[in-house]
Design an enzyme around this catalytic site. Structure first.
Site, PDB file in Angstrom:
ATOM      1  N   HIS A 175       0.839  -1.024   0.046  1.00 32.85           N
ATOM      2  CA  HIS A 175      -0.091  -0.018   0.089  1.00 32.85           C
ATOM      3  C   HIS A 175       0.820   1.244  -0.007  1.00 32.85           C
ATOM      4  O   HIS A 175       0.705   2.010  -0.827  1.00 32.85           O
ATOM      5  CB  HIS A 175      -0.781   0.018   1.226  1.00 32.85           C
ATOM      6  CG  HIS A 175      -2.170  -0.736   0.953  1.00 32.85           C
ATOM      7  ND1 HIS A 175      -2.398  -2.119   0.799  1.00 32.85           N
ATOM      8  CD2 HIS A 175      -3.486  -0.249   1.140  1.00 32.85           C
ATOM      9  CE1 HIS A 175      -3.581  -2.388   0.738  1.00 32.85           C
ATOM     10  NE2 HIS A 175      -4.523  -1.278   0.948  1.00 32.85           N
ATOM     11  N   HIS A 249       0.838  -3.894   9.026  1.00 30.62           N
ATOM     12  CA  HIS A 249       2.520  -3.638   8.700  1.00 30.62           C
ATOM     13  C   HIS A 249       2.791  -3.047  10.117  1.00 30.62           C
ATOM     14  O   HIS A 249       2.215  -2.298  10.908  1.00 30.62           O
ATOM     15  CB  HIS A 249       2.785  -2.794   7.694  1.00 30.62           C
ATOM     16  CG  HIS A 249       2.242  -3.419   6.350  1.00 30.62           C
ATOM     17  ND1 HIS A 249       3.181  -4.457   5.629  1.00 30.62           N
ATOM     18  CD2 HIS A 249       1.344  -3.347   5.433  1.00 30.62           C
ATOM     19  CE1 HIS A 249       2.431  -4.816   4.656  1.00 30.62           C
ATOM     20  NE2 HIS A 249       1.592  -4.119   4.585  1.00 30.62           N
TER      21      HIS A 249
END
Length: 312
Positions: A175, A249
């Site tokens: 992303h 993450h």
């Protein structure tokens, strides 16, 4: 002796020669590279499994919950990082009556940045195989799995193939790299169009007597333009931060992904546009089949020192 119509260097006519001339005098190589990158990306997405690192079932760093509803799902990341930047660039070019070549390289540049960032990111993801912070929630280790002992994916009971294997694709953040490739390219595009790094003259030139009061003062773009250029980067940063909020993450993943995406965005931008200090930074390099703006050579590019500020 070469046959009539040919030289010792090879054929000058025919389909092959026409293809070679077309390849050398167009953006065919860029489109070919784009096709190769896109094919590679799709192959990795559907057919490549990541390396599965061993892990501890009592490791708190991978014990975060799995967010079923993401703040920025993949579909919306495409909207924010691809469709919105592309729309802004096209609207900007259209509003200022840009020529077709400028539209072309603007789209081609951001497209290459996005597909290259995605491909490189996925290659690294699968080779590193770093567990996500929510790995245990994805894995659902079998009852009785011993703590403080390195175990493999074999202890996992999750049957959803993508959900399970995607748990080892933490580094770097896809992303983040995608957002900084698309929105980062948009920021660079706006900086070039608004000429925020170009020195402008303020005052008159020095007099023959050396009067210091008449010395030229060089000033840069105003703060308003600079803030406009920073807005896409702020959006990219918010997308990256959301990945930590969803426990997909950690900071290390998103920072590395952001740096990767930004670097590729800058590389792709500079392939088509002059240096930001150039007086012509708002105009792309001439196409392969077009003559250079400042000389008669076959190359449409200028050296950076030739693009630099010139007093007018």
């Amino acid at each position: 002796m070469a046959p009539p119509g040919r030289t010792s260097r090879g054929p000058q006519g025919g389909i092959f020669a026409s293809l070679v001339r077309f390849y050398q005098s167009s953006y065919a190589s860029d489109y070919l590279g784009f096709a190769v990158l896109t094919t590679t990306f799709l192959y990795i997405q559907f057919f490549v499994e990541p390396f599965h690192r061993l892990f501890f079932v009592n490791d708190l760093n991978i014990s975060y919950p799995h967010a079923v509803v993401e703040r920025v799902p993949v579909s919306m990341n495409f909207v924010y990082s691809l469709l919105v930047p592309l729309s802004l660039i096209l609207l900007f070019n259209t509003a200022f009556g840009s020529h077709v070549h400028k539209h072309h390289v603007s789209i081609l540049g951001i497209a290459i940045a996005l597909v290259l960032a995605s491909t490189v990111t996925d290659i690294i993801k699968n080779m590193v195989g770093r567990p996500r912070p929510d790995l245990l929630a994805r894995c659902r280790p079998a009852l009785g799995t011993p703590p403080n002992t390195l175990v493999s994916i074999g202890v996992c009971t999750e049957t959803d193939h993508h959900r399970l294997h995607d748990g080892w694709r933490s580094f770097p953040s896809g992303h983040s790299s995608f957002a900084f490739a698309g929105l980062g390219y948009t920021s660079l595009f706006l900086a070039g169009q608004l000429k925020i790094f170009v020195l402008h003259n303020s005052g008159s030139s020095p007099s023959l007597t050396g009067d210091r009061d008449k010395t030229i003062v060089h000033v840069r773009g105003d703060l308003g333009k600079i803030l406009i250029c920073l807005m896409p980067l702020l959006g990219a940063a918010m997308i990256a931060i959301s990945r930590c909020q969803d426990y997909r993450h950690d900071v290390y993943d998103v920072c590395t992904g952001a740096l990767l995406g930004w670097t590729i965005a800058y590389w792709s931008y500079r392939r088509y546009w002059p240096h930001f200090s150039s007086l012509h930074c708002d105009e792309p390099y001439p196409g392969p089949s077009l003559p250079s703006r400042n000389d008669d050579s076959s190359s449409g590019r200028l050296r950076d020192e030739e693009e630099g500020f010139r007093e007018v």
